[in-house]
Write a protein that holds these residues in place. Structure first.
Motif, short mmCIF file in Angstrom:
data_model
loop_
_atom_site.label_atom_id
_atom_site.label_comp_id
_atom_site.label_asym_id
_atom_site.label_seq_id
_atom_site.Cartn_x
_atom_site.Cartn_y
_atom_site.Cartn_z
N LEU A 93 -6.43 -8.83 2.82
CA LEU A 93 -6.57 -7.38 2.82
C LEU A 93 -8.04 -6.96 2.97
O LEU A 93 -8.35 -6.00 3.68
CB LEU A 93 -6.00 -6.76 1.54
CG LEU A 93 -4.49 -6.85 1.35
CD1 LEU A 93 -4.11 -6.34 -0.04
CD2 LEU A 93 -3.76 -6.07 2.43
N ALA A 94 -8.93 -7.67 2.32
CA ALA A 94 -10.34 -7.28 2.30
C ALA A 94 -11.10 -7.75 3.53
O ALA A 94 -12.12 -7.17 3.88
CB ALA A 94 -11.00 -7.84 1.04
N LEU A 100 -11.59 -2.40 0.50
CA LEU A 100 -10.21 -2.22 0.07
C LEU A 100 -9.91 -0.72 0.16
O LEU A 100 -10.64 0.10 -0.36
CB LEU A 100 -10.01 -2.70 -1.37
CG LEU A 100 -10.05 -4.21 -1.56
CD1 LEU A 100 -9.99 -4.55 -3.04
CD2 LEU A 100 -8.91 -4.88 -0.82
N THR A 101 -8.82 -0.41 0.83
CA THR A 101 -8.43 0.98 1.00
C THR A 101 -7.40 1.37 -0.05
O THR A 101 -6.91 0.52 -0.81
CB THR A 101 -7.82 1.20 2.40
OG1 THR A 101 -6.61 0.44 2.49
CG2 THR A 101 -8.79 0.78 3.50
N GLY A 105 -4.90 -1.07 -2.26
CA GLY A 105 -4.72 -0.99 -3.71
C GLY A 105 -3.26 -0.89 -4.08
O GLY A 105 -2.80 -1.52 -5.03
N LYS A 106 -2.51 -0.10 -3.31
CA LYS A 106 -1.07 0.04 -3.57
C LYS A 106 -0.35 -1.28 -3.35
O LYS A 106 0.55 -1.64 -4.11
CB LYS A 106 -0.48 1.13 -2.69
CG LYS A 106 -0.95 2.52 -3.09
CD LYS A 106 -0.46 3.58 -2.12
CE LYS A 106 -1.03 4.95 -2.48
NZ LYS A 106 -0.69 5.97 -1.49
N ILE A 107 -0.74 -2.01 -2.31
CA ILE A 107 -0.14 -3.33 -2.03
C ILE A 107 -0.39 -4.27 -3.21
O ILE A 107 0.52 -4.98 -3.66
CB ILE A 107 -0.67 -3.92 -0.71
CG1 ILE A 107 -0.13 -3.12 0.47
CG2 ILE A 107 -0.31 -5.40 -0.59
CD1 ILE A 107 -0.79 -3.45 1.80
#
Length: 152
Positions: A93-94, A100-101, A105-107
Motif C-alpha cells: 500500500l505504501a 498512506l491514503t 487506512g481503511k484497508i
C-alpha cells in the motif's frame, strides 16, 4: 492466581486482542492527536517505534526475568504468518506513492477487523490451526515453568 484456563478462555486470544489493544490505546491517542495537528508522520513513527521496542526490549526483558518462556510453536506460527501478511500489505500500500491514503487506512482497519474475526473464531472453537483444547493452549502455567518459586 486464577488463570484464564479456569474460564476455558484461550490465553492467546486474550493476549493478541484484548491486552494488545488495551496497551496500544495510548499509541492510538498519540496518533490521533498528531493527525489533528497535521503531523501525520508521527503516527507511522509511533507505530514502528512501538513495535520495535516491544519485540526487541519488552519481550527479551520478560524472558530474562522469567528465565525462559515456553510456548507451543505450531500454535504461534499462524499469528506470525498473519503479522508477515499485514506487513507485506502495508508495504504494498505504501510503496505506490510513499504515502498512506485514507483508503489505505481503511484497508488496514478492515485487515485488523479480519484478524479479530479470525481470532474470535479460534476462541469459540471453529476450526483452524490454533484451535485447541484449553489444556494444550498457551497458558500461564506453561509460561512460568522455569521461574524459581519460594516453595521449591
Amino acid at each position: 492466581m486464577i488463570s484464564a484456563r479456569c474460564f476455558k478462555h484461550r490465553v492467546i486470544f486474550g493476549g493478541a486482542t484484548i491486552l494488545a489493544a488495551a496497551t496500544s490505546i495510548p499509541d492510538l491517542f498519540v496518533s490521533i492527536k498528531a493527525a489533528q495537528r497535521t503531523h501525520s508522520s508521527a503516527s507511522l513513527t509511533n507505530a514502528f517505534g512501538s513495535n520495535v521496542f516491544d519485540l526487541l526490549v519488552v519481550l527479551p526483558a520478560g524472558v530474562i526475568i522469567a528465565g525462559s518462556v515456553v510456548f507451543n510453536y505450531p500454535r504461534v506460527i499462524p499469528m506470525m504468518m498473519f503479522l508477515i501478511f499485514a506487513t507485506v500489505t502495508f508495504l504494498v500500500l505504501a510503496r505506490s506513492s510513499s504515502e498512506l491514503t485514507n483508503n489505505n487506512g481503511k484497508i488496514l482497519l478492515v485487515l485488523y477487523a479480519g484478524f479479530i474475526v479470525w481470532m474470535g473464531t479460534q476462541y469459540i472453537g471453529v476450526g483452524g490451526p490454533i484451535t485447541a483444547n484449553c489444556s494444550d493452549s498457551i497458558g500461564y502455567q506453561q509460561l512460568e515453568i522455569n521461574k524459581p518459586t519460594q516453595y521449591g
